[in-house]
Write a protein that holds these residues in place. Structure first.
Motif, PDB file in Angstrom:
ATOM      1  N   HIS A   1       0.812  -1.210   0.183  1.00 59.40           N
ATOM      2  CA  HIS A   1      -0.068   0.118   0.111  1.00 59.40           C
ATOM      3  C   HIS A   1       0.822   1.188   0.058  1.00 59.40           C
ATOM      4  CE1 HIS A   1      -3.566  -2.520   0.686  1.00 59.40           C
ATOM      5  NE2 HIS A   1      -2.906  -2.998   1.472  1.00 59.40           N
ATOM      6  N   LYS A   2       0.271   2.457  -0.463  1.00 62.74           N
ATOM      7  CA  LYS A   2       1.006   3.334  -0.274  1.00 62.74           C
ATOM      8  C   LYS A   2       1.180   4.067   0.906  1.00 62.74           C
ATOM      9  CE  LYS A   2       0.516   8.208  -2.309  1.00 62.74           C
ATOM     10  NZ  LYS A   2       1.822   8.456  -2.034  1.00 62.74           N
ATOM     11  N   LEU A   3       2.322   4.637   1.154  1.00 58.69           N
ATOM     12  CA  LEU A   3       2.507   5.189   2.515  1.00 58.69           C
ATOM     13  C   LEU A   3       2.349   6.650   2.475  1.00 58.69           C
ATOM     14  CD1 LEU A   3       3.981   4.921   5.586  1.00 58.69           C
ATOM     15  CD2 LEU A   3       6.095   5.170   4.492  1.00 58.69           C
ATOM     16  N   ASN A   4       1.562   7.026   3.405  1.00 61.12           N
ATOM     17  CA  ASN A   4       1.319   8.602   3.605  1.00 61.12           C
ATOM     18  C   ASN A   4       1.947   9.064   5.000  1.00 61.12           C
ATOM     19  OD1 ASN A   4      -0.169   8.948   1.323  1.00 61.12           O
ATOM     20  ND2 ASN A   4      -1.933   7.944   2.089  1.00 61.12           N
ATOM     21  N   MET A   5       1.809  10.321   5.057  1.00 59.55           N
ATOM     22  CA  MET A   5       2.388  10.936   6.309  1.00 59.55           C
ATOM     23  C   MET A   5       2.013  12.371   6.529  1.00 59.55           C
ATOM     24  SD  MET A   5       6.543  11.931   6.074  1.00 59.55           S
ATOM     25  CE  MET A   5       6.388  12.897   7.379  1.00 59.55           C
ATOM     26  N   PHE A   6       1.660  12.654   7.691  1.00 56.39           N
ATOM     27  CA  PHE A   6       1.555  14.236   7.926  1.00 56.39           C
ATOM     28  C   PHE A   6       2.493  14.458   9.424  1.00 56.39           C
ATOM     29  CE2 PHE A   6      -1.492  14.274  11.439  1.00 56.39           C
ATOM     30  CZ  PHE A   6      -1.950  13.065  11.244  1.00 56.39           C
ATOM     31  N   ALA A   7       2.830  15.735   8.900  1.00 55.22           N
ATOM     32  CA  ALA A   7       3.920  16.525  10.142  1.00 55.22           C
ATOM     33  C   ALA A   7       3.213  17.927  10.329  1.00 55.22           C
ATOM     34  CB  ALA A   7       5.162  16.328   9.564  1.00 55.22           C
ATOM     35  N   TYR A   8       3.241  18.183  11.624  1.00 52.40           N
ATOM     36  CA  TYR A   8       2.806  19.719  11.998  1.00 52.40           C
ATOM     37  C   TYR A   8       3.546  20.059  13.329  1.00 52.40           C
ATOM     38  CZ  TYR A   8      -0.873  17.826  14.565  1.00 52.40           C
ATOM     39  OH  TYR A   8      -1.945  17.063  15.375  1.00 52.40           O
ATOM     40  N   VAL A   9       3.492  21.187  13.637  1.00 52.00           N
ATOM     41  CA  VAL A   9       3.941  21.757  14.815  1.00 52.00           C
ATOM     42  C   VAL A   9       2.810  21.880  15.776  1.00 52.00           C
ATOM     43  CG1 VAL A   9       5.134  23.939  15.790  1.00 52.00           C
ATOM     44  CG2 VAL A   9       5.632  23.159  13.286  1.00 52.00           C
ATOM     45  N   GLU A  10       3.162  21.448  16.993  1.00 61.24           N
ATOM     46  CA  GLU A  10       2.236  21.538  18.174  1.00 61.24           C
ATOM     47  C   GLU A  10       3.135  21.981  19.412  1.00 61.24           C
ATOM     48  OE1 GLU A  10      -1.077  18.420  19.192  1.00 61.24           O
ATOM     49  OE2 GLU A  10       0.974  17.909  20.120  1.00 61.24           O
ATOM     50  N   GLY A  11       2.887  23.133  19.797  1.00 57.09           N
ATOM     51  CA  GLY A  11       3.688  23.749  20.680  1.00 57.09           C
ATOM     52  C   GLY A  11       5.191  23.802  20.602  1.00 57.09           C
ATOM     53  N   ASN A  12       5.924  23.337  21.184  1.00 59.45           N
ATOM     54  CA  ASN A  12       7.272  23.239  20.978  1.00 59.45           C
ATOM     55  C   ASN A  12       7.919  22.005  20.235  1.00 59.45           C
ATOM     56  OD1 ASN A  12       7.674  25.874  22.111  1.00 59.45           O
ATOM     57  ND2 ASN A  12       7.516  25.027  24.084  1.00 59.45           N
ATOM     58  N   GLU A  13       6.708  21.272  19.732  1.00 60.87           N
ATOM     59  CA  GLU A  13       7.258  19.947  19.447  1.00 60.87           C
ATOM     60  C   GLU A  13       6.865  19.897  17.800  1.00 60.87           C
ATOM     61  OE1 GLU A  13       5.864  16.904  21.929  1.00 60.87           O
ATOM     62  OE2 GLU A  13       8.127  16.569  22.655  1.00 60.87           O
ATOM     63  N   ILE A  14       7.276  19.159  17.212  1.00 63.08           N
ATOM     64  CA  ILE A  14       6.955  18.419  15.854  1.00 63.08           C
ATOM     65  C   ILE A  14       6.498  17.216  15.804  1.00 63.08           C
ATOM     66  CG2 ILE A  14       7.399  18.214  13.381  1.00 63.08           C
ATOM     67  CD1 ILE A  14       9.732  20.282  13.703  1.00 63.08           C
ATOM     68  N   PHE A  15       5.219  17.085  15.481  1.00 60.89           N
ATOM     69  CA  PHE A  15       4.351  15.684  15.495  1.00 60.89           C
ATOM     70  C   PHE A  15       4.428  15.311  13.935  1.00 60.89           C
ATOM     71  CE2 PHE A  15       0.684  13.452  15.034  1.00 60.89           C
ATOM     72  CZ  PHE A  15       0.711  12.683  15.967  1.00 60.89           C
ATOM     73  N   VAL A  16       4.933  13.891  14.031  1.00 58.70           N
ATOM     74  CA  VAL A  16       4.966  13.364  12.800  1.00 58.70           C
ATOM     75  C   VAL A  16       3.867  11.715  12.696  1.00 58.70           C
ATOM     76  CG1 VAL A  16       6.321  12.139  10.973  1.00 58.70           C
ATOM     77  CG2 VAL A  16       7.271  14.032  12.267  1.00 58.70           C
TER      78      VAL A  16
ATOM     79  N   GLY B   1       2.729   8.392  10.467  1.00 52.73           N
ATOM     80  CA  GLY B   1       2.894   7.819   9.069  1.00 52.73           C
ATOM     81  C   GLY B   1       1.643   6.762   8.952  1.00 52.73           C
ATOM     82  N   TYR B   2       1.360   6.482   7.945  1.00 53.68           N
ATOM     83  CA  TYR B   2       0.096   5.414   7.859  1.00 53.68           C
ATOM     84  C   TYR B   2      -0.123   5.217   6.329  1.00 53.68           C
ATOM     85  CZ  TYR B   2      -2.588   9.631   6.225  1.00 53.68           C
ATOM     86  OH  TYR B   2      -2.988  10.632   5.544  1.00 53.68           O
ATOM     87  N   PHE B   3      -0.843   4.023   6.454  1.00 55.58           N
ATOM     88  CA  PHE B   3      -0.650   3.317   4.856  1.00 55.58           C
ATOM     89  C   PHE B   3      -2.236   3.681   4.446  1.00 55.58           C
ATOM     90  CE2 PHE B   3       2.476   0.885   6.342  1.00 55.58           C
ATOM     91  CZ  PHE B   3       3.522   1.076   5.488  1.00 55.58           C
ATOM     92  N   THR B   4      -2.412   3.684   3.006  1.00 58.03           N
ATOM     93  CA  THR B   4      -3.595   4.070   2.511  1.00 58.03           C
ATOM     94  C   THR B   4      -4.876   3.242   3.063  1.00 58.03           C
ATOM     95  OG1 THR B   4      -3.009   2.845   0.645  1.00 58.03           O
ATOM     96  CG2 THR B   4      -3.012   5.230   0.272  1.00 58.03           C
ATOM     97  N   ASP B   5      -4.604   1.835   3.280  1.00 54.48           N
ATOM     98  CA  ASP B   5      -5.860   1.214   4.019  1.00 54.48           C
ATOM     99  C   ASP B   5      -6.016   1.399   5.559  1.00 54.48           C
ATOM    100  OD1 ASP B   5      -3.586   0.174   5.141  1.00 54.48           O
ATOM    101  OD2 ASP B   5      -4.232  -2.009   4.772  1.00 54.48           O
ATOM    102  N   GLY B   6      -5.297   2.568   6.015  1.00 57.50           N
ATOM    103  CA  GLY B   6      -5.725   3.144   7.259  1.00 57.50           C
ATOM    104  C   GLY B   6      -4.822   2.359   8.372  1.00 57.50           C
TER     105      GLY B   6
END
Lengths: 223, 197
Positions: B15-30, B32-37
């Motif tokens: 399956h295709k791997l997806n990810m998202f990352a964003y800044v939360e407070g003083n941390e960066i949150f990452v 990763g998940y596959f298209t089937d959830g």
């Protein structure tokens, strides 16, 4: 089973592209006008197959069907899979643009090997050999692609034995599903429309495209 | 070590791997998940700076998540590698971090000056209905800001997830379009072949 962008090194990617162009040019030689519709339909099947998810236990696998492409198209499987992969990359984001070459070598090569296994059926004389060899070809397509995947990952520093074992273990469900699908398709086609299957004659000589053309001409004459 | 990691990582299938990352407070949150959830568990996460040199690396937890303190105030590239040829990356731009920088600056000025203190002497109602008197909740500007940021971050997490899932979704138009491409290309091939013949 697509490798993503940013994993493999430039030499491996380049080798993938060079290999793909060479093999595609060779396997596309003497493409008959009559073959084109069949190739285009099977290419579409391959293109869409990766979207069909088969649930297995808690997880799901998606079909690859490079074995089926090999069984139906023979040598033409390679260019068909190449076009399918290009479109899967552009439209679905499977794999990546820089990896098109390596991915085509991996899946298209599997398709060609599947065709080789499929041709072995001429050397045995058993019942339902289309179903058995279709199934074997389906499993071969996945198995050999798994080996190529592991080989190309070795260049990134992963150990071969571990990667190969792990990759193949992960693909056992797909292998079984594909063996069933391709075996059923081959048996069905052999009964309903045998000339839709590749390789009516055994691979005794190396010049198989010519041979296939001769076969096609014979069929034409017999119609 | 790599072998052990490979063995405990669950089968990733194709399956295709997806990810998202964003800044939360003083941390960066990452994440990763596959298209089937399925979550990209035990995946290797590497953070690069703008010059492409490695800043830090880590492994995602059982939920495919990983978070780390912001290592630098500049562009960053985060890659998630789930093994077996599955890798994806996300570029976290300076702009996304900028807010944090100004807020932390504000925080330091606020604590040193201790001028702006928000005093909330109202009673707040708890969920069970009883009134709990909150005598004095002293929140200075910076604490309030971090609190709000955390709350907003939590609130938009599902949205971010949905958004990146939507972006990864294959539409029917893509499927039909792809088949159209195939038939069109072979049609052209046939046209030229037929003209030659």
């Amino acid at each position: 089973m697509h490798i993503s962008d940013g994993i493999l090194s430039a030499p491996v990617l380049t080798a993938g592209f060079i290999g793909t162009v060479a093999v595609a040019a060779y396997t596309l030689r003497k493409l008959d006008l009559d073959d084109i519709p069949k190739v285009s339909v099977i290419t579409s099947v391959f293109f869409v197959a990766s979207l069909i998810h088969v649930p297995i236990g808690f997880s799901s696998v998606h079909l690859i069907l490079n074995g089926l492409v090999g069984v139906v198209l023979g040598m033409r499987a390679f260019p068909a899979i190449m076009l399918g992969i290009i479109l899967q990359t552009i439209l679905f984001g499977h794999g990546g643009v820089t990896v098109i070459g390596v991915n085509t070598m991996m899946l298209g090569g599997g398709g060609l090997l599947a065709y080789g296994v499929w041709q072995l059926r001429h050397h045995v004389n058993i019942n339902k050999k289309e179903m058995i060899f279709g199934g074997l070809a389906g499993a071969t397509g996945i198995f050999s692609s798994g080996i190529v995947l592991a080989l190309s990952l070795v260049t990134t520093g992963e150990e071969f034995i571990a990667t190969a074992g792990y990759t193949l273990a992960a693909h056992i469900p797909v292998m079984i599903v594909e063996a069933l699908v391709v075996g059923a398709c081959a048996a069905f086609l052999a009964k309903v429309k045998p000339d839709a299957l590749a390789g009516q004659l055994p691979l005794t000589q190396k010049s198989s495209p010519v041979k296939e053309k001769a076969t096609a001409a014979n069929e034409e004459a017999s119609k | 070590m790599a072998t052990i990691l490979l063995l405990i990582t669950p089968p990733a299938f194709a399956h295709k791997l997806n990810m998202f990352a964003y800044v939360e407070g003083n941390e960066i949150f990452v994440e990763g998940y596959f298209t089937d959830g399925k979550k990209a568990k035990n995946s290797e996460i590497i953070v690069f700076d703008a010059a492409n040199s490695e800043l830090l690396r880590g492994t995602s937890d059982a939920d495919g998540q990983f978070s780390f303190a912001i290592p630098q105030q500049n562009d960053m590239r985060i890659t998630v590698n789930a093994g077996m040829g599955h890798q994806t990356e996300y570029s976290l731009l300076k702009d996304e971090l900028q807010d944090e920088e100004t807020s932390s600056e504000l925080a330091t000025t606020a604590t040193t000056a201790t001028t702006a203190t928000v005093t909330d002497e109202k009673s707040t109602q708890t969920t069970d209905g009883s009134l709990t008197p909150v005598t004095a909740v002293n929140l200075d500007n910076s604490a309030l800001r971090t609190e709000v940021e955390r709350a907003v971050g939590k609130a938009i997490k599902p949205l971010m997830r949905e958004l990146s899932a939507m972006r990864a979704e294959k539409s029917l138009a893509d499927i039909i379009g792809g088949i159209g491409f195939i038939f069109g290309l072979f049609g052209i091939a046939m046209y030229f072949k037929a003209r030659k013949a």
